[in-house]
Write an enzyme that holds these catalytic residues in place. Structure first.
Site, PDB file in Angstrom:
ATOM      1  N   ASP A 169      -2.395  12.740  12.026  1.00 49.68           N
ATOM      2  CA  ASP A 169      -2.011  11.575  11.227  1.00 49.68           C
ATOM      3  C   ASP A 169      -2.207  10.307  12.057  1.00 49.68           C
ATOM      4  O   ASP A 169      -1.691  10.203  13.177  1.00 49.68           O
ATOM      5  CB  ASP A 169      -0.550  11.707  10.806  1.00 49.68           C
ATOM      6  CG  ASP A 169      -0.127  10.642   9.808  1.00 49.68           C
ATOM      7  OD1 ASP A 169      -1.014  10.096   9.128  1.00 49.68           O
ATOM      8  OD2 ASP A 169       1.079  10.347   9.729  1.00 49.68           O
ATOM      9  N   ASN A 177      -4.648  -1.435   7.034  1.00 47.48           N
ATOM     10  CA  ASN A 177      -4.932  -1.875   5.663  1.00 47.48           C
ATOM     11  C   ASN A 177      -4.345  -3.264   5.384  1.00 47.48           C
ATOM     12  O   ASN A 177      -4.982  -4.112   4.744  1.00 47.48           O
ATOM     13  CB  ASN A 177      -4.366  -0.869   4.659  1.00 47.48           C
ATOM     14  CG  ASN A 177      -5.234   0.375   4.532  1.00 47.48           C
ATOM     15  OD1 ASN A 177      -6.445   0.316   4.687  1.00 47.48           O
ATOM     16  ND2 ASN A 177      -4.604   1.500   4.252  1.00 47.48           N
ATOM     17  N   ASP A 186     -10.832   2.133   5.058  1.00 44.55           N
ATOM     18  CA  ASP A 186     -11.664   3.274   4.673  1.00 44.55           C
ATOM     19  C   ASP A 186     -12.679   3.604   5.773  1.00 44.55           C
ATOM     20  O   ASP A 186     -12.965   4.782   6.040  1.00 44.55           O
ATOM     21  CB  ASP A 186     -12.399   2.985   3.372  1.00 44.55           C
ATOM     22  CG  ASP A 186     -11.482   3.051   2.160  1.00 44.55           C
ATOM     23  OD1 ASP A 186     -10.326   3.492   2.314  1.00 44.55           O
ATOM     24  OD2 ASP A 186     -11.924   2.638   1.068  1.00 44.55           O
ATOM     25  N   GLU A 213      -4.050   9.337   5.213  1.00 48.58           N
ATOM     26  CA  GLU A 213      -4.596   9.346   6.577  1.00 48.58           C
ATOM     27  C   GLU A 213      -4.275  10.635   7.317  1.00 48.58           C
ATOM     28  O   GLU A 213      -4.403  10.711   8.537  1.00 48.58           O
ATOM     29  CB  GLU A 213      -4.059   8.140   7.365  1.00 48.58           C
ATOM     30  CG  GLU A 213      -2.562   8.135   7.619  1.00 48.58           C
ATOM     31  CD  GLU A 213      -1.772   7.449   6.528  1.00 48.58           C
ATOM     32  OE1 GLU A 213      -0.652   6.994   6.823  1.00 48.58           O
ATOM     33  OE2 GLU A 213      -2.247   7.361   5.368  1.00 48.58           O
TER      34      GLU A 213
END
Length: 294
Positions: A169, A177, A186, A213
């Site tokens: 993770d 973001n 992305d 993620e």
């Protein structure tokens, strides 16, 4: 053999619709088959028919078993194009997977020459990949994880070899973001996925996108100690890596939690849950850490 005779009788009215019918054990990848009046119990793996060295990635028989529904795909082998239908059949309260194979090479617009077969094979590969791969990262999706991992667990039990599942993770990914936008986010996910997939053995290990993620890394024939070495190498590489997107440079770390088994009968959910517990410990003890049971 009694079961296969029952299935033959059930399918007799559809005789002109198939060339071969196989009874598939999708977890152990074993097969029984019959063609016309001949019935044969085949000891080899079911995927041998397709002349592959490993599991069919788009295994619709496993999907039919898990989802109790009928699925259809096309495959190419030996210069022939096959329509494949996998469907669950319940006999005496037990579910069997019936796989129907039909050679459609000469059907409709399918022409039996080398060029057309190559083009069809390429198209079928794209279609099958689309069913099992995450669109953004190109890693395997949740459907594939559910279909493949159960077979890997079963292999571990039968072969008495270790298996390690690792949850990965990205740390503070929401900040990426928020600060740079989802397009950059992305890109980070795609590059992170590439780092994971190129850091494990392509012939035995595999990586899937679990969600957001989070990624799942499956290390076959690998115990906890050796898995820790593999994952630590990835973690250290990542913490030194700079994600460079034109004028944007990003440094980001990841936390890893893994769980290894040896011949342990455990469900997919139980195995992933154990790995997730160690991921939680890694996250809550400072992040950028690897925790795997040894």
């Amino acid at each position: 053999m009694e079961i296969i005779e029952i299935i033959k009788e059930k399918l007799s009215i559809f005789k002109n619709l198939y060339d071969t019918v196989r009874i598939i054990d999708p977890i152990n990848k074993k097969v029984m088959k019959f063609e016309e009046d001949e019935t044969e119990v085949v000891e080899e793996s079911c995927f041998r028919f397709w002349k592959t060295e490993g599991y069919c990635k788009n295994c619709i028989s496993m999907r039919a078993y898990l989802e109790n529904d009928t699925f259809i795909k096309m495959e190419v082998t030996g210069g022939k194009v096959f329509l494949v239908i996998s469907s669950p059949v319940t006999i005496e309260n037990k579910v069997y997977i019936v796989e129907i194979l039909k050679d459609v090479t000469q059907t409709g617009s399918i022409i039996n020459n080398e060029k057309s077969i190559i083009n069809i094979e390429s198209l079928i590969k794209e279609m099958n990949d689309a069913a099992i791969k995450d669109e953004l990262t190109g890693m395997y999706n949740r459907r594939y994880i559910n279909e493949r991992l159960q077979s890997d667990i079963n292999d571990s039990v039968i072969s008495n070899k270790p298996l390690c599942v690792v949850m990965a993770d990205l740390d503070f990914f929401k900040d990426v973001n928020d600060n740079y936008g989802h397009v950059v986010g992305d890109s980070v996910l795609k590059d992170f996925a590439k780092i994971l997939s190129t850091s494990v053995r392509s012939d035995s290990d595999w990586v899937g996108r679990y969600g957001g993620e989070e990624f799942l890394i499956v290390l076959r024939n690998t115990d906890g100690a050796n898995a820790f070495k593999v994952i630590e190498k990835i973690r250290k590489f990542l913490q030194e890596n700079i994600f460079d997107y034109k004028d944007i440079k990003i440094k980001i770390t990841a936390s890893f939690g893994g769980y290894s088994i040896i011949s342990e009968k455990i469900t997919i959910d139980e195995l992933i849950n154990e790995a997730d517990k160690n991921l939680y410990l890694a996250k809550n003890s400072g992040r950028n850490k690897t925790i795997i049971n040894l």
